[in-house]
Scaffold this motif. Structure first.
Motif, short mmCIF file in Angstrom:
data_model
loop_
_atom_site.label_atom_id
_atom_site.label_comp_id
_atom_site.label_asym_id
_atom_site.label_seq_id
_atom_site.Cartn_x
_atom_site.Cartn_y
_atom_site.Cartn_z
N LYS A 65 0.50 -64.08 43.11
CA LYS A 65 1.61 -65.00 42.90
C LYS A 65 2.98 -64.30 42.83
O LYS A 65 4.00 -64.98 42.77
CB LYS A 65 1.40 -65.81 41.63
CG LYS A 65 1.38 -64.97 40.38
CD LYS A 65 1.14 -65.81 39.16
CE LYS A 65 1.12 -64.90 37.94
NZ LYS A 65 0.96 -65.65 36.72
N GLN A 91 10.63 -67.54 44.72
CA GLN A 91 9.18 -67.43 44.64
C GLN A 91 8.56 -68.16 45.82
O GLN A 91 9.02 -69.23 46.20
CB GLN A 91 8.67 -68.04 43.34
CG GLN A 91 8.99 -67.23 42.11
CD GLN A 91 8.20 -65.93 42.07
OE1 GLN A 91 7.06 -65.86 42.48
NE2 GLN A 91 8.85 -64.89 41.57
N CYS A 93 4.86 -68.59 46.15
CA CYS A 93 3.62 -69.27 45.79
C CYS A 93 3.85 -70.50 44.94
O CYS A 93 4.60 -70.48 43.96
CB CYS A 93 2.71 -68.31 45.04
SG CYS A 93 2.26 -66.91 46.06
N CYS A 122 -1.33 -69.56 46.59
CA CYS A 122 -1.73 -68.21 46.24
C CYS A 122 -3.06 -68.20 45.52
O CYS A 122 -3.38 -69.17 44.85
CB CYS A 122 -0.65 -67.57 45.37
SG CYS A 122 0.79 -67.16 46.33
#
Length: 174
Positions: A65, A91, A93, A122
């Motif tokens: 992740k 980010q 994931c 993820c």
């Protein structure tokens, strides 16, 4: 994998679209990556009214992740590149990009299913991922924000803070 790999292509193709009487071309690019993580084969095709991008990516390590990307759009002014846009580290994931406030993320998410087998779930498994015939839709809002000039687009991908991929695209729009 989708958002951070496609983010570059969305920005590149948003700059690489023919405006009313103008022309746009990729004049040069670099594509660097950490061979411990992946191998990449990138192809850029110039079409009549746009640029199409195809690429194959072989992921060698499972990504947890802790995967991020960033995109910087820079315009050349007085011989130097000055940053116009920066997404910040995002980010990958679990992102719900279709609801994002970031227009780039929303565009990427909507186009992803049409052109690739990449994912933002993820962990991201090892294997072969690809994008085919990725073109920008000239009716999209993003098309109105890129002026004429010379540009540098930097696109980075990071896993646990370590850069695993960096692209630099040099583009001229007239």
């Amino acid at each position: 994998m989708s958002v951070y790999w496609i983010a570059l292509w969305a920005v590149v193709t948003s700059v690489c679209h023919n405006q009313a009487e103008g022309s746009v071309r990729i004049t040069n690019y670099t594509d660097d990556w950490d061979a411990k993580y992946l191998d990449v084969d990138l192809r850029v095709r110039r079409l009549d009214k746009t640029t199409a991008i195809d690429f194959d990516l072989d992921l060698k390590q499972v990504l947890d992740k802790n995967v991020e990307y960033d995109v910087r759009l820079c315009r050349k002014i007085a011989g130097k590149y000055h940053q116009m846009m920066y997404t910040g580290k995002q980010q990958v994931c679990g992102m719900e990009t279709r609801r994002s406030r970031n227009l780039l993320d929303r565009y990427i998410a909507s186009e992803l299913v049409k052109h690739s087998n990449l994912t933002t779930r993820c962990p991201i498994s090892t294997g072969h991922y690809e994008v085919r015939n990725f073109e920008i839709d000239d009716r999209h809002l993003m098309m109105s924000v890129v002026p004429s000039g010379e540009f540098l687009i930097k696109f980075g991908v990071y896993h646990r803070g370590k850069e695993i991929k960096m692209n630099r695209w040099f583009i001229t729009a007239t």
